[in-house]
Design a protein around this motif. Structure first.
Motif, short mmCIF file in Angstrom:
data_model
loop_
_atom_site.label_atom_id
_atom_site.label_comp_id
_atom_site.label_asym_id
_atom_site.label_seq_id
_atom_site.Cartn_x
_atom_site.Cartn_y
_atom_site.Cartn_z
N VAL A 161 0.84 -1.19 0.00
CA VAL A 161 0.00 0.00 0.00
C VAL A 161 0.88 1.24 0.00
O VAL A 161 1.88 1.31 0.74
CB VAL A 161 -0.92 0.01 1.24
N LEU A 162 0.52 2.22 -0.82
CA LEU A 162 1.26 3.48 -0.85
C LEU A 162 0.77 4.35 0.32
O LEU A 162 -0.38 4.78 0.35
CB LEU A 162 1.03 4.19 -2.17
N ILE A 163 1.65 4.54 1.30
CA ILE A 163 1.34 5.34 2.48
C ILE A 163 2.10 6.65 2.38
O ILE A 163 3.27 6.68 1.98
CB ILE A 163 1.71 4.57 3.77
N THR A 164 1.44 7.76 2.75
CA THR A 164 2.05 9.07 2.56
C THR A 164 2.08 9.85 3.87
O THR A 164 1.27 9.63 4.78
CB THR A 164 1.29 9.89 1.51
N ARG A 165 3.03 10.77 3.92
CA ARG A 165 3.08 11.74 5.02
C ARG A 165 2.72 13.10 4.45
O ARG A 165 3.33 13.55 3.46
CB ARG A 165 4.49 11.78 5.64
N ARG A 166 1.74 13.74 5.06
CA ARG A 166 1.29 15.04 4.56
C ARG A 166 2.40 16.08 4.71
O ARG A 166 3.19 16.06 5.66
CB ARG A 166 0.05 15.50 5.32
#
Length: 197
Positions: free
Chosen positions: A46-51
């Motif tokens: 899963v592509l997880i991001t940090r804002r």
């Protein structure tokens, strides 16, 4: 580029107007239309991001792949693909071929940030399936970091304070469904009246 607008909703999730996104998020944010999505590759990651740290709301938190606001008259699928390209630089050719599946079409939440800023959204959640090796080029104004995580690591993030409140709420519903490659299609019927597919 014109002023980005959000779609305002009533308690029945019907559109009742629009407002500029830039000035709508504060201590009394109106209830409005949004979405979240999880980009999943063929290996089940899963592509997880940090804002981005400069974001007006919840800067620096780790969350799903992408979230955003459908514009007035814009369908959910089109809004998701638009934001994935704008925020993460995923090539258009890959996105146009990507299956997009509604998994939590009825999701909504309200959350308050440390500075008092409120998010109050009807926020359908979708999965976007892409090939392994899909290039990602984050827009630094939107995304501080983007990483491909195993599902087990995604589950671990729920218990960490640096995760977004909507991520924690969504994972409470997604975790019982098992790994994301097997999430069932929940259909478009539960989408709010204000939003087409």
């Amino acid at each position: 580029m014109g002023v980005e607008e959000i779609v305002l909703l009533n308690a029945a999730d019907e559109a009742v107007g629009t407002a500029p996104k830039a000035t709508s998020h504060h201590r009394d944010t109106p209830y409005h239309l949004a979405f979240s999505c999880y980009v999943v590759d063929t290996e089940g990651r899963v592509l997880i991001t940090r804002r981005a740290l400069g974001k007006r709301t919840f800067p620096g938190v780790w969350t799903g792949s992408c979230c955003g606001h459908p514009g007035p008259g814009e369908g959910l699928r089109e809004a998701i693909l638009r934001r994935l390209q704008d925020e993460l630089g995923i090539p258009d050719a890959i996105l146009r071929a990507a299956p997009v599946t509604p998994v939590l079409p009825g999701f909504q939440y309200r959350a308050v940030a440390d500075d008092g800023t409120v998010e109050h959204e009807r926020c359908p959640v979708a999965r976007v399936a892409v090939p392994s090796g899909t290039p990602v080029r984050p827009n630094p104004e939107e995304v501080e970091a983007a990483e491909w995580w195993t599902w087990e690591r995604c589950l671990d993030l729920v218990d960490r304070p640096e995760s977004s409140p909507w991520y924690r709420l969504q994972l409470a519903e997604l975790a019982p469904l098992g790994p994301p490659s097997g999430w069932p299609d929940a259909g478009t019927a539960p989408l709010p009246p204000a939003l087409t597919w």
